[in-house]
Design a protein around this motif. Structure first.
Motif, PDB file in Angstrom:
ATOM      1  N   LEU A  59      16.067  33.017 -11.413  1.00  0.00           N
ATOM      2  CA  LEU A  59      16.033  32.322 -10.124  1.00  0.00           C
ATOM      3  C   LEU A  59      14.659  31.714  -9.865  1.00  0.00           C
ATOM      4  O   LEU A  59      14.549  30.605  -9.335  1.00  0.00           O
ATOM      5  N   GLU A  60      13.622  32.441 -10.252  1.00  0.00           N
ATOM      6  CA  GLU A  60      12.264  31.929 -10.080  1.00  0.00           C
ATOM      7  C   GLU A  60      12.019  30.732 -11.006  1.00  0.00           C
ATOM      8  O   GLU A  60      11.434  29.731 -10.584  1.00  0.00           O
ATOM      9  N   SER A  61      12.480  30.820 -12.239  1.00  0.00           N
ATOM     10  CA  SER A  61      12.325  29.702 -13.186  1.00  0.00           C
ATOM     11  C   SER A  61      13.053  28.454 -12.697  1.00  0.00           C
ATOM     12  O   SER A  61      12.617  27.333 -12.952  1.00  0.00           O
ATOM     13  N   ALA A  62      14.155  28.659 -11.996  1.00  0.00           N
ATOM     14  CA  ALA A  62      14.920  27.537 -11.444  1.00  0.00           C
ATOM     15  C   ALA A  62      14.304  27.004 -10.157  1.00  0.00           C
ATOM     16  O   ALA A  62      14.765  26.009  -9.601  1.00  0.00           O
ATOM     17  N   GLY A  63      13.244  27.670  -9.670  1.00  0.00           N
ATOM     18  CA  GLY A  63      12.567  27.222  -8.463  1.00  0.00           C
ATOM     19  C   GLY A  63      13.281  27.598  -7.174  1.00  0.00           C
ATOM     20  O   GLY A  63      13.031  27.003  -6.134  1.00  0.00           O
ATOM     21  N   LEU A  64      14.152  28.622  -7.228  1.00  0.00           N
ATOM     22  CA  LEU A  64      14.934  28.998  -6.050  1.00  0.00           C
ATOM     23  C   LEU A  64      14.342  30.171  -5.274  1.00  0.00           C
ATOM     24  O   LEU A  64      14.599  30.305  -4.077  1.00  0.00           O
ATOM     25  N   VAL A  65      13.578  31.011  -5.954  1.00  0.00           N
ATOM     26  CA  VAL A  65      12.907  32.130  -5.283  1.00  0.00           C
ATOM     27  C   VAL A  65      11.474  32.226  -5.776  1.00  0.00           C
ATOM     28  O   VAL A  65      11.114  31.662  -6.809  1.00  0.00           O
ATOM     29  N   GLU A  66      10.694  32.979  -5.007  1.00  0.00           N
ATOM     30  CA  GLU A  66       9.308  33.243  -5.385  1.00  0.00           C
ATOM     31  C   GLU A  66       9.092  34.749  -5.280  1.00  0.00           C
ATOM     32  O   GLU A  66       9.532  35.377  -4.315  1.00  0.00           O
ATOM     33  N   ARG A  67       8.439  35.299  -6.285  1.00  0.00           N
ATOM     34  CA  ARG A  67       8.096  36.724  -6.275  1.00  0.00           C
ATOM     35  C   ARG A  67       6.593  36.855  -6.121  1.00  0.00           C
ATOM     36  O   ARG A  67       5.835  36.136  -6.761  1.00  0.00           O
ATOM     37  N   ARG A  68       6.195  37.792  -5.269  1.00  0.00           N
ATOM     38  CA  ARG A  68       4.769  38.050  -5.065  1.00  0.00           C
ATOM     39  C   ARG A  68       4.533  39.551  -5.032  1.00  0.00           C
ATOM     40  O   ARG A  68       5.251  40.278  -4.373  1.00  0.00           O
ATOM     41  N   ARG A  69       3.492  39.953  -5.723  1.00  0.00           N
ATOM     42  CA  ARG A  69       3.083  41.364  -5.693  1.00  0.00           C
ATOM     43  C   ARG A  69       2.446  41.671  -4.349  1.00  0.00           C
ATOM     44  O   ARG A  69       1.736  40.839  -3.781  1.00  0.00           O
ATOM     45  N   GLY A  70       2.681  42.864  -3.855  1.00  0.00           N
ATOM     46  CA  GLY A  70       2.086  43.292  -2.591  1.00  0.00           C
ATOM     47  C   GLY A  70       0.574  43.362  -2.702  1.00  0.00           C
ATOM     48  O   GLY A  70       0.040  43.762  -3.737  1.00  0.00           O
ATOM     49  N   ARG A  71      -0.115  43.019  -1.643  1.00  0.00           N
ATOM     50  CA  ARG A  71      -1.582  43.046  -1.653  1.00  0.00           C
ATOM     51  C   ARG A  71      -2.116  44.469  -1.649  1.00  0.00           C
ATOM     52  O   ARG A  71      -3.084  44.778  -2.322  1.00  0.00           O
ATOM     53  N   GLN A  72      -1.488  45.330  -0.875  1.00  0.00           N
ATOM     54  CA  GLN A  72      -1.965  46.704  -0.781  1.00  0.00           C
ATOM     55  C   GLN A  72      -1.361  47.597  -1.851  1.00  0.00           C
ATOM     56  O   GLN A  72      -1.967  48.580  -2.238  1.00  0.00           O
ATOM     57  N   ASP A  73      -0.174  47.263  -2.305  1.00  0.00           N
ATOM     58  CA  ASP A  73       0.502  48.058  -3.332  1.00  0.00           C
ATOM     59  C   ASP A  73       1.022  47.102  -4.398  1.00  0.00           C
ATOM     60  O   ASP A  73       2.019  46.410  -4.195  1.00  0.00           O
ATOM     61  N   GLY A  74       0.348  47.051  -5.521  1.00  0.00           N
ATOM     62  CA  GLY A  74       0.706  46.134  -6.601  1.00  0.00           C
ATOM     63  C   GLY A  74       2.050  46.416  -7.233  1.00  0.00           C
ATOM     64  O   GLY A  74       2.605  45.573  -7.930  1.00  0.00           O
ATOM     65  N   ARG A  75       2.608  47.590  -6.965  1.00  0.00           N
ATOM     66  CA  ARG A  75       3.944  47.916  -7.498  1.00  0.00           C
ATOM     67  C   ARG A  75       5.047  47.258  -6.688  1.00  0.00           C
ATOM     68  O   ARG A  75       6.149  47.075  -7.171  1.00  0.00           O
ATOM     69  N   ARG A  76       4.736  46.923  -5.467  1.00  0.00           N
ATOM     70  CA  ARG A  76       5.720  46.297  -4.567  1.00  0.00           C
ATOM     71  C   ARG A  76       5.804  44.809  -4.878  1.00  0.00           C
ATOM     72  O   ARG A  76       4.781  44.113  -4.936  1.00  0.00           O
ATOM     73  N   SER A  84      13.842  24.880  -2.151  1.00  0.00           N
ATOM     74  CA  SER A  84      15.008  24.549  -2.990  1.00  0.00           C
ATOM     75  C   SER A  84      16.097  25.609  -2.860  1.00  0.00           C
ATOM     76  O   SER A  84      17.288  25.291  -2.833  1.00  0.00           O
ATOM     77  N   GLY A  85      15.688  26.861  -2.784  1.00  0.00           N
ATOM     78  CA  GLY A  85      16.652  27.939  -2.587  1.00  0.00           C
ATOM     79  C   GLY A  85      17.307  27.851  -1.217  1.00  0.00           C
ATOM     80  O   GLY A  85      18.520  28.058  -1.075  1.00  0.00           O
ATOM     81  N   ASP A  86      16.509  27.523  -0.205  1.00  0.00           N
ATOM     82  CA  ASP A  86      17.050  27.367   1.147  1.00  0.00           C
ATOM     83  C   ASP A  86      18.035  26.197   1.225  1.00  0.00           C
ATOM     84  O   ASP A  86      18.980  26.235   2.009  1.00  0.00           O
ATOM     85  N   ALA A  87      17.809  25.176   0.413  1.00  0.00           N
ATOM     86  CA  ALA A  87      18.692  24.006   0.426  1.00  0.00           C
ATOM     87  C   ALA A  87      20.106  24.340  -0.049  1.00  0.00           C
ATOM     88  O   ALA A  87      21.050  23.612   0.268  1.00  0.00           O
ATOM     89  N   LEU A  88      20.266  25.434  -0.771  1.00  0.00           N
ATOM     90  CA  LEU A  88      21.594  25.831  -1.243  1.00  0.00           C
ATOM     91  C   LEU A  88      22.392  26.578  -0.175  1.00  0.00           C
ATOM     92  O   LEU A  88      23.590  26.812  -0.340  1.00  0.00           O
ATOM     93  N   ARG A  89      21.734  26.929   0.909  1.00  0.00           N
ATOM     94  CA  ARG A  89      22.401  27.742   1.935  1.00  0.00           C
ATOM     95  C   ARG A  89      23.612  27.031   2.550  1.00  0.00           C
ATOM     96  O   ARG A  89      24.680  27.633   2.672  1.00  0.00           O
ATOM     97  N   ALA A  90      23.459  25.798   2.950  1.00  0.00           N
ATOM     98  CA  ALA A  90      24.578  25.079   3.584  1.00  0.00           C
ATOM     99  C   ALA A  90      25.767  24.919   2.630  1.00  0.00           C
ATOM    100  O   ALA A  90      26.899  25.212   3.019  1.00  0.00           O
ATOM    101  N   PRO A  91      25.551  24.476   1.385  1.00  0.00           N
ATOM    102  CA  PRO A  91      26.700  24.391   0.478  1.00  0.00           C
ATOM    103  C   PRO A  91      27.345  25.751   0.213  1.00  0.00           C
ATOM    104  O   PRO A  91      28.556  25.852   0.073  1.00  0.00           O
ATOM    105  N   ALA A  92      26.541  26.796   0.173  1.00  0.00           N
ATOM    106  CA  ALA A  92      27.080  28.136  -0.041  1.00  0.00           C
ATOM    107  C   ALA A  92      27.909  28.571   1.161  1.00  0.00           C
ATOM    108  O   ALA A  92      28.961  29.199   1.005  1.00  0.00           O
ATOM    109  N   GLN A  93      27.462  28.237   2.359  1.00  0.00           N
ATOM    110  CA  GLN A  93      28.231  28.577   3.556  1.00  0.00           C
ATOM    111  C   GLN A  93      29.551  27.808   3.578  1.00  0.00           C
ATOM    112  O   GLN A  93      30.562  28.329   4.045  1.00  0.00           O
TER     113      GLN A  93
END
Length: 126
Positions: A59-76, A84-93
């Motif tokens: 999903l990230e490679s397709a540009g639909l989501v973004e993953r970020r490590r937590g600032r205080q906890d790098g495991r999160r 682009s991911g938000d743009a799929l919401r209306a067609p999905a609905q």
């Protein structure tokens, strides 16, 4: 059984959007929550990290989501949709509305979903 029936029914329309049924489920959780950690997604969807991590990577490679490590906890790892991911919401609905209409169900969203799942399961004979 019901999940397979719904997935089969949705597959052609989701393919037009360039996503799989499982990817759609991840996006749907993110649309509802705004963001979620990887562990929250796994809990909601019943997916282990071995399944979820490659799914999120695609999903990230397709540009639909973004993953970020937590600032205080790098495991999160926090996951959010991109524009682009938000743009799929209306067609999905629209797909969800088509499923509801095809089921002939009425009432609460939960009752409608249950009715859709029962009808789809009956159609597929499972």
């Amino acid at each position: 059984m019901a999940t397979r029936a719904v997935a089969a029914r949705c597959r052609p329309r989701l393919a037009e959007l360039g996503i799989t049924f499982t990817q759609y489920l991840v996006l749907r959780v993110l649309w509802e929550r705004g963001s979620a950690t990887v562990s929250e997604l796994g809990g909601v969807l019943g997916l282990d990290s071995g399944t979820l991590s490659p799914l999120l990577k695609r999903l990230e490679s397709a540009g639909l989501v973004e993953r970020r490590r937590g600032r205080q906890d790098g495991r999160r790892v926090d996951v959010t949709t991109t524009p682009s991911g938000d743009a799929l919401r209306a067609p999905a609905q629209a797909l969800e509305a088509t499923l509801r209409e095809g089921s002939g169900s009425a009432g609460s969203p939960q009752a409608e979903l249950l009715s859709v799942l029962r009808r789809l399961t009956a159609v597929t004979g499972r």
